[in-house]
Structure formats: structure tokens, C-alpha cells
Motif scaffolding. Structure first.
Motif, PDB file in Angstrom:
ATOM      1  N   ALA A   1      -5.317  -3.628 -10.863  1.00  0.00           N
ATOM      2  CA  ALA A   1      -5.189  -4.553  -9.627  1.00  0.00           C
ATOM      3  C   ALA A   1      -4.243  -3.545  -8.866  1.00  0.00           C
TER       4      ALA A   1
ATOM      5  N   ALA B   1       3.243 -10.024  -1.758  1.00  0.00           N
ATOM      6  CA  ALA B   1       2.323  -9.215  -1.823  1.00  0.00           C
ATOM      7  C   ALA B   1       1.903  -8.690  -3.392  1.00  0.00           C
ATOM      8  N   THR B   2       2.958  -8.460  -3.897  1.00  0.00           N
ATOM      9  CA  THR B   2       2.905  -8.260  -5.485  1.00  0.00           C
ATOM     10  C   THR B   2       2.480  -9.383  -6.140  1.00  0.00           C
TER      11      THR B   2
ATOM     12  N   ASP C   1       0.755  -1.076  -0.065  1.00  0.00           N
ATOM     13  CA  ASP C   1       0.014  -0.153  -0.071  1.00  0.00           C
ATOM     14  C   ASP C   1       0.951   1.226   0.021  1.00  0.00           C
TER      15      ASP C   1
ATOM     16  N   ASP D   1      -4.369  -2.146  -5.050  1.00  0.00           N
ATOM     17  CA  ASP D   1      -3.367  -2.592  -4.209  1.00  0.00           C
ATOM     18  C   ASP D   1      -2.199  -1.574  -3.728  1.00  0.00           C
TER      19      ASP D   1
ATOM     20  N   THR E   1      -1.144 -10.259  -5.912  1.00  0.00           N
ATOM     21  CA  THR E   1      -2.060  -9.358  -6.816  1.00  0.00           C
ATOM     22  C   THR E   1      -2.005  -9.620  -8.286  1.00  0.00           C
TER      23      THR E   1
END
Length: 266
Positions: free
Chosen positions: A179, A257-258, A152, A183, A261
Motif C-alpha cells: 500500500a 494520509a498515512t 507522495d 501511495d 493508507t
């Protein structure tokens, strides 16, 4: 795997790339050149030809037994051995349109892994270098990727690798941007890939991905990011090489996290 390049090879490769940069800089104007598609393409080819004339032989001479990957827009795995993967005008489309985001790159690839790279920005005089196992540097100073741990807060980027990609690839790019707009913090969409990847290696950006396997736009940045402490994989999370179908380079703190997504985008 560490690569014992020796200072001589890096010195000679750097000298060759920086000399080629003078040629490309001398061809630059702050005004766009060419109106029709044919004229723009002719300018692009003229840039490539002029730079390769002064770049190819010094690089091959610097590494006896190395081979030359001819097509800068080609993708996929290379045959075994050592290959120079070069983009004589990375960001050529920017150069001929009078913009400043372009460079000369040369990367030595051994058995489909980049092991030595030089990226030179002629307008600023900056030179980025990396050797497998030897770290990444900007003008001799060590590079380090971002310490961020939250997507974020991340500045991320992508772009197309070449004109004429498939409709599926263009759709994936659009879906991925959407996306990441949800995010991430900010998304950049620009070309060329190397100009975004040097920012990831320097900690200015946090991730870059691409739905393509064009070698010349990825090998230099892949080595710079990994040697600066980043994580480089495909979008399935597997170790990236020149045979991989897609690409992600990021700060390690946001890599998971990437992937979360981007990996659902098919």
C-alpha cells in the motif's frame, strides 16, 4: 505531561548508556558471527549479557524506586510506576552479522508513557536524548521532524519487531508495504525500529509504523519523535502507549494520509 527529570538524572542515564556502548562496540566485528541458528542466538545473548552487566545497576541507582522491565521482547502495558525499558543491543541481529545499524537504548517509562530516553550509537558516537516536555536532541542540538505535507513525497518505513510473529502480522506487514509503495515515495523495510525512528525524529524520514507492541523497540523512538514535533498514535489514530497493539510515528503533515493508507489493513 512534562517530566521534571533534572539534569542529574539525564546526565547519569547518558553516562550509563554511553559506557554500555563501549562494551557493545568492543564486541563488534565487521564479519558475521555464527552459522547455525543456535550459534547466532548464542552471540545475541552474549551481547545482551555483557551490556546489561554494566548498564542495569547504574540506571536503577540513578532513579531510586524505579523498576526493571526484564524481557526486552515483551509487549503490553506495564504496572503503574516507573520502569526502565532497555534494549542493551537494539539491532542485535545486525551487530552479530557485522552490520552497523545498532545502538544501546534506555527509556524511563512512567505509567506506560516514556518520559526520558537515551539512544547511543557507539560506532558514530552520536547520542539522541529526549525528556517529556523538554524536547529531543542529537548531541545536544534540537531535533525537528519533517515539514512534508504530501505522502507522495514521503520516505517511510516499517519492519518486523521480532522473529516468530504470527502469520497475520507478517501478512499485514506485506500488505502495508504494498500500500505504501503505491501511495508513498520510497519504503524502507529494516530492523531495528529505533534506527528508523531516530531518522523520523531528525526529519530524515517521514513516518514509521509497526504491527507489534514490543516495548523496547518503540518507547525511545516514540518519545524522540513526539518531542521533535511529530505525531505518535496507534493505527486507529488514538494516542499511543505501551499497551497499544500497533504503532505509527510520523511528521504531522502526513499523519492523516498515512493513517488513511494503513488503517484498512487488518
Amino acid at each position: 505531561m512534562p517530566f521534571d527529570a533534572g539534569t542529574k538524572l539525564m546526565s547519569e542515564a547518558t553516562a550509563a548508556v554511553e559506557a554500555a556502548g563501549v562494551t557493545l562496540r568492543d564486541r563488534y566485528t565487521p564479519q558475521a558471527r555464527g552459522v547455525s541458528l543456535d550459534e547466532v542466538v548464542a552471540e545475541i545473548h552474549a551481547n545482551d549479557d555483557a551490556v546489561l552487566e554494566v548498564l542495569r545497576e547504574p540506571l536503577l541507582r540513578a532513579r531510586p524506586g524505579s523498576q526493571w522491565a526484564e524481557d526486552e521482547l515483551a509487549g503490553g502495558a506495564l504496572p503503574a510506576g516507573e520502569w526502565w525499558v532497555v534494549d542493551p543491543a537494539e539491532g542485535n541481529i545486525n551487530h552479530v552479522h557485522g552490520m552497523e545499524e545498532w545502538a544501546v537504548t534506555a527509556t524511563l517509562v512512567r505509567d506506560n508513557q516514556p518520559v526520558l530516553t537515551v539512544v547511543h550509537l557507539p560506532l558514530t558516537g552520536d547520542t539522541y536524548t529526549a525528556v517529556a516536555g523538554g524536547g529531543a536532541h542529537l548531541n545536544g542540538h534540537p531535533l525537528e521532524v519533517s515539514a512534508k505535507t504530501g505522502l507522495d513525497a514521503a520516505l517511510v518505513g516499517t519492519g518486523q519487531a521480532r522473529p516468530g510473529e504470527s502469520a497475520r502480522t507478517f501478512r499485514r506487514i506485506g500488505d502495508s508495504v504494498t500500500a505504501m509503495l503505491v501511495d508513498g515515495l520510497v519504503v524502507r523495510v529494516s530492523v531495528p525500529a529505533t534506527m528508523q525512528l531516530i531518522h523520523v525524529a531528525a526529519g530524515r524520514m517521514d513516518a514509521f509504523w509497526q504491527f507489534s507492541d514490543v516495548r523496547s523497540g518503540l518507547v525511545a523512538g516514540a518519545l524522540l519523535v513526539s518531542e521533535a514535533g511529530g505525531t505518535v498514535t496507534d493505527l486507529a489514530g488514538e494516542t499511543w502507549n505501551t499497551g497499544s497493539r500497533d504503532f505509527l510515528a510520523s511528521a504531522p503533515g502526513i499523519h492523516g494520509a498515512t493513517l488513511k493508507t494503513l488503517s484498512p489493513i487488518v
